[in-house]
Design a protein around this motif. Structure first.
Motif, mmCIF file in Angstrom:
data_model
loop_
_atom_site.group_PDB
_atom_site.id
_atom_site.type_symbol
_atom_site.label_atom_id
_atom_site.label_comp_id
_atom_site.label_asym_id
_atom_site.label_seq_id
_atom_site.Cartn_x
_atom_site.Cartn_y
_atom_site.Cartn_z
ATOM 1 N N PRO A 35 45.535 -1.722 -25.739
ATOM 2 C CA PRO A 35 46.509 -0.700 -25.325
ATOM 3 C C PRO A 35 46.366 0.574 -26.148
ATOM 4 O O PRO A 35 46.350 1.682 -25.613
ATOM 5 C CB PRO A 35 47.863 -1.378 -25.587
ATOM 6 C CG PRO A 35 47.581 -2.823 -25.566
ATOM 7 C CD PRO A 35 46.183 -2.994 -26.075
ATOM 8 N N TRP A 36 46.248 0.389 -27.476
ATOM 9 C CA TRP A 36 46.111 1.571 -28.323
ATOM 10 C C TRP A 36 44.802 2.297 -28.041
ATOM 11 O O TRP A 36 44.759 3.525 -27.979
ATOM 12 C CB TRP A 36 46.188 1.196 -29.809
ATOM 13 C CG TRP A 36 45.870 2.379 -30.657
ATOM 14 C CD1 TRP A 36 46.680 3.449 -30.908
ATOM 15 C CD2 TRP A 36 44.624 2.665 -31.285
ATOM 16 N NE1 TRP A 36 46.020 4.374 -31.656
ATOM 17 C CE2 TRP A 36 44.761 3.922 -31.910
ATOM 18 C CE3 TRP A 36 43.405 1.986 -31.385
ATOM 19 C CZ2 TRP A 36 43.713 4.510 -32.637
ATOM 20 C CZ3 TRP A 36 42.372 2.571 -32.105
ATOM 21 C CH2 TRP A 36 42.529 3.815 -32.722
ATOM 22 N N LEU A 37 43.700 1.521 -27.871
ATOM 23 C CA LEU A 37 42.392 2.141 -27.625
ATOM 24 C C LEU A 37 42.425 3.012 -26.375
ATOM 25 O O LEU A 37 41.979 4.162 -26.394
ATOM 26 C CB LEU A 37 41.329 1.060 -27.450
ATOM 27 C CG LEU A 37 40.460 0.739 -28.666
ATOM 28 C CD1 LEU A 37 39.434 -0.312 -28.297
ATOM 29 C CD2 LEU A 37 39.766 1.994 -29.171
ATOM 30 N N ILE A 38 42.988 2.447 -25.297
ATOM 31 C CA ILE A 38 43.065 3.206 -24.040
ATOM 32 C C ILE A 38 43.977 4.424 -24.229
ATOM 33 O O ILE A 38 43.641 5.542 -23.825
ATOM 34 C CB ILE A 38 43.587 2.317 -22.893
ATOM 35 C CG1 ILE A 38 42.601 1.168 -22.641
ATOM 36 C CG2 ILE A 38 43.809 3.122 -21.626
ATOM 37 C CD1 ILE A 38 43.163 0.043 -21.787
ATOM 38 N N GLY A 39 45.119 4.196 -24.870
ATOM 39 C CA GLY A 39 46.043 5.294 -25.127
ATOM 40 C C GLY A 39 45.403 6.372 -25.989
ATOM 41 O O GLY A 39 45.584 7.567 -25.751
#
Lengths: 312, 300
Positions: A35-39
C-alpha cells in the motif's frame, strides 16, 4: 543505529543468491508494504516529478502547460511582492520557531519541578494545541478586537488607549507570534517527557559537588535534553516555513501584507490567481530552503547536542 | 527580616532563612504556574462566556465576564444559522471516519511489513518512507490537485480520504517503533505451528499494540476534525462543507461588527460546540493524547 538491527544483512545478500526462505520473506515483505509503495508512487513520486516540470511552465489548469524554461524562477527573483513575502516569512520563521520551542522548554522545566497537580497543569498548557485553528483564530480575533475585545474593553474602562493588535501592521506581527507560542503544547509535552527521563543521579551528583540550581540547569538539564531540543527545533522550523492556517485564518495575510507568509502567498498564487507554474516554482524553492535549513541545523547540532554513550 | 534572624543562634537562623527562601520560591513558582495556566485557558473561558451573552453584554466596557442573565438559547440560534448538522455529518462520516479506517488499515499493514518480517531491502525502503516526511506539502499540492481534477474528484471527499488508504508515513513510523518492542518469540511459535503472516499480525501483534493503535486513531480523528486546508482546496459546495469551513463561512457573514445581531455570541457559540467534543475526548483520553505526543518525540 539500534533502529536498524538488520542493516548488515542487506549487504550480505548482494553477494549470494537468496535462499528459499529469503525469497518467501521478500515477497511477503513487499506484499505488506505494497500500500505504501503504490501510494509513494502515486501521491509522492509522480507529483514531485510533475511539480518540478510545472515549475518550468506557464500553467493555469484551464489550459495545458506551456514550457517557459527558467522564466518562473527568474521572474520571482525580481518580483517585489514575492521578495516581501520572503522577508515576512524569514522574519516569522526566525522568531516563531525558536520562540515557540524556548517557551515550551521553559514551561516544561517549570512543570518538572516538585509541584502538586502536575498532570492538571500539563493538560491546561497542552489543550490550546489540539483545538482547531478556525476556532482559536476566531476567539483571538474577538478577544483582541479593537472595539469590544476583552483586552481593549479593559483598557478603555481604565481610561487607556486601545491597542490595534490585529489591524495595525506593526502590532499584528507580535500578536501572531504570541498566538503561535500559545499553541505549542505539543512541544511542551515532549520536553516534559524528556526532562523526566533525565537520571536523578546526575542531579544528586551535581548537588554533592555543590552546584547551584542554575549550573545544574546549564550543565545537566540542557545537555541531557539537547537531542529533544534539536528534534523540536527541526520540527518547528519545518512547520513554520509552511505555516498556513494561522496567518490565513487570522488576517488573510494582512493588514497591508504584514502576515503574508510563504504558504499564504503560494495558495493565493496557485488557487486564486491560478498561476500554477509560478506556484510550483515557489514550492520548489521552499523545498530546497527547508532542506538547507535542516542540514545547517544538523551540522551545527554536532557542537551542542549531547548523545549519551556516544551513540549517534 | 534580617534583624529577626540575627536574634537566633547561627544554626537556627540559617534554618529559618532556608525555610523562608523555600516558601518564597514556592509562592513565586505557583504564582507563575497559576498565572500562566489561567492566561492560557482564558481564551476558552471568554469563548464560552461570550457565547451566552446578548449584544448589550458584548458591546460594553469594562467587559462582562460572566453574563447575567445568561443566554444559552444562543447555542441553538447559532447552530441553525447555517446547516451545521449537515457540516457535522460531513466532517464525521465523509471525512473523519473513512480517514481513520484508511489510516489504521494501511499504516498497520505497512508498519508490520517494515518491522516484523525480515526481508532484503526493507531498511532502504523504510528510510525512503521516513524521508518523505521532509517534503513540504506544497511541493505535491499542485500536481495532486491536477490529478484529482482529472479524475473528477474535486468537489468530493475522495482526494482527502483515498490517500489515507495508502499509509501515512508518520503513523507507519510510530507503529513500526511500537511493533519492534513486541517480543518475536510469540510470532515465531505461531509460525512454526503453520500460521500465516496475516493471522499472526491479527491474532498476536495487534492485540498487544492496542495503545499504539489508539494513538493513531485518536490523532487521525483530531487531524481531520481540525483540518482546514484540505477541505478548503477540495470541497467547494456549501452542502459538502466541514465544520471548519462552516465556521469560516459564518465568520464571513457576521464579520462586520454590529452589522448582524448577536454576531459575536453566535460565533463564540458555534466555536464552543465544535471545541466541546475535543474537550470531552481529551478529558477521557488524556493519557493517550499525552503518551502519543511524548512517544512521537522521544523515539524520533
Amino acid at each position: 543505529m539500534s533502529n536498524f538491527p538488520f542493516s548488515f544483512s542487506v549487504s550480505k545478500i548482494r553477494f549470494k543468491r537468496l535462499t528459499h526462505v529469503e525469497q518467501r520473506n521478500l515477497r511477503l515483505g513487499l506484499l505488506f508494504v505494497s500500500p505504501w509503495l503504490i501510494g509513494f508512487l502515486l501521491w509522492t513520486l509522480v507529483p514531485i516529478a510533475s511539480s518540478l516540470y510545472f515549475s518550468f511552465t506557464r500553467y493555469t489548469v484551464l489550459q495545458p502547460p506551456t514550457f517557459i524554461g527558467l522564466r518562473n524562477y527568474i521572474n520571482l527573483a525580481s518580483d517585489e511582492q514575492y521578495l516581501l513575502v520572503v522577508k515576512n516569512t524569514l522574519w516569522w520563521v526566525i522568531l516563531a520557531a525558536p520562540g515557540g520551542v524556548l517557551s515550551a522548554y521553559l514551561i516544561a522545566n517549570l512543570l518538572n519541578t516538585k509541584i502538586v497537580f502536575r498532570p492538571l497543569f500539563r493538560a491546561l498548557f497542552f489543550f490550546p494545541s489540539i483545538v482547531p485553528a478556525i476556532v482559536t483564530t476566531t476567539v483571538w480575533l474577538f478577544l483582541l478586537n479593537l472595539q469590544w475585545g476583552a483586552f481593549n474593553s479593559v483598557l478603555k474602562a481604565l481610561g487607556m488607549q486601545t491597542i490595534p493588535f490585529i489591524s495595525n501592521p506593526d502590532w499584528v506581527k507580535p500578536t501572531i507570534i504570541g498566538i503561535h507560542i500559545w499553541a505549542q503544547g505539543g512541544a511542551m509535552v515532549i520536553f516534559l517527557a524528556a526532562l523526566q527521563d533525565v537520571p536523578r543521579e546526575l542531579y544528586e551528583a551535581a548537588t554533592v559537588d555543590g552546584a547551584s540550581g542554575w549550573s545544574k540547569f546549564w550543565h545537566v538539564t540542557i545537555p541531557m535534553t539537547s537531542p529533544v531540543i534539536l528534534f523540536n527545533l527541526v520540527l518547528a522550523f519545518i512547520a513554520a516555513f509552511q505555516q498556513f492556517d494561522l496567518p490565513w485564518l487570522l488576517t488573510q495575510g494582512g493588514p497591508n501584507k504584514a502576515t503574508e507568509f510563504y504558504a499564504v502567498y503560494l495558495y493565493r498564487t496557485a488557487f486564486l490567481d491560478l498561476r500554477m507554474g509560478k506556484a510550483a516554482a515557489m514550492a520548489w524553492i521552499l523545498f530546497v530552503v527547508i532542506l538547507i535549513f535542516t542540514f545547517i541545523l544538523f551540522r551545527t547540532s554536532r557542537r551542542w547536542v549531547y548523545y549519551g554513550g556516544g551513540d549517534q | 527580616m534580617d534583624k529577626q534572624i540575627s536574634v537566633y543562634t547561627e544554626e537556627s537562623g540559617q534554618l529559618r532563612a532556608r525555610v523562608v527562601r523555600h516558601a518564597a520560591i514556592g509562592v513565586i513558582k505557583y504564582g507563575l504556574i497559576i498565572t500562566l495556566t489561567v492566561s492560557f485557558i482564558f481564551p476558552f473561558f471568554w469563548m464560552a462566556s461570550s457565547a451566552m451573552k446578548d449584544d448589550a453584554q458584548v458591546y460594553t466596557a469594562p467587559p462582562v465576564w460572566i453574563p447575567n442573565p445568561a443566554h444559552p438559547e444562543n447555542f441553538i440560534g447559532a447552530w441553525s444559522l447555517l446547516d451545521f448538522n449537515r457540516f457535522t455529518v460531513n466532517t464525521v462520516f465523509k471525512y473523519a471516519i473513512p480517514a481513520v479506517i484508511g489510516t489504521l488499515l494501511s499504516s498497520v499493514v505497512v508498519a508490520y511489513g517494515f518491522s516484523r518480517i525480515n526481508w532484503p531491502g526493507r531498511n532502504i525502503l523504510f528510510a525512503i518512507c521516513l524521508a518523505t516526511l521532509m517534503i513540504p506539502s506544497q511541493v505535491r499540492l499542485i500536481p495532486l490537485f491536477v490529478i484529482f481534477k482529472e479524475l473528477g474528484w474535486v468537489g468530493t471527499y475522495l482526494p482527502l480520504v483515498v490517500p489515507t488508504f495508502f499509509g501515512n508515513a508518520f503513523f507507519i513510523f510510530l507503529l513500526r517503533q511500537f511493533f519492534l518492542t513486541i517480543p518475536t518469540e510469540l510470532s515465531d511459535a505461531a509460525r512454526v505451528d503453520g500460521a500465516n503472516e496475516f493471522v499472526i499480525m491479527w491474532r498476536i501483534v495487534l492485540p498487544l499494540a492496542k495503545p499504539a493503535l489508539t494513538v493513531v486513531a485518536l490523532f487521525t480523528l483530531l487531524n481531520t476534525w481540525n483540518d482546514y486546508f484540505g477541505p478548503l482546496i477540495y470541497v467547494n459546495q456549501e452542502a459538502q462543507y466541514t465544520l471548519a469551513l462552516g465556521i469560516n463561512r459564518l465568520r464571513g457573514a457576521l464579520t462586520e461588527v454590529g452589522s448582524q445581531e448577536l454576531g459575536f455570541p453566535y460565533l463564540m457559540a458555534v466555536s464552543t460546540i465544535v471545541t466541546l467534543p475535543i474537550m470531552i475526548a481529551f478529558f477521557f483520553a488524556q493519557k493517550t493524547f499525552i503518551e502519543g505526543v511524548s512517544l512521537t518525540g522521544l523515539k524520533g
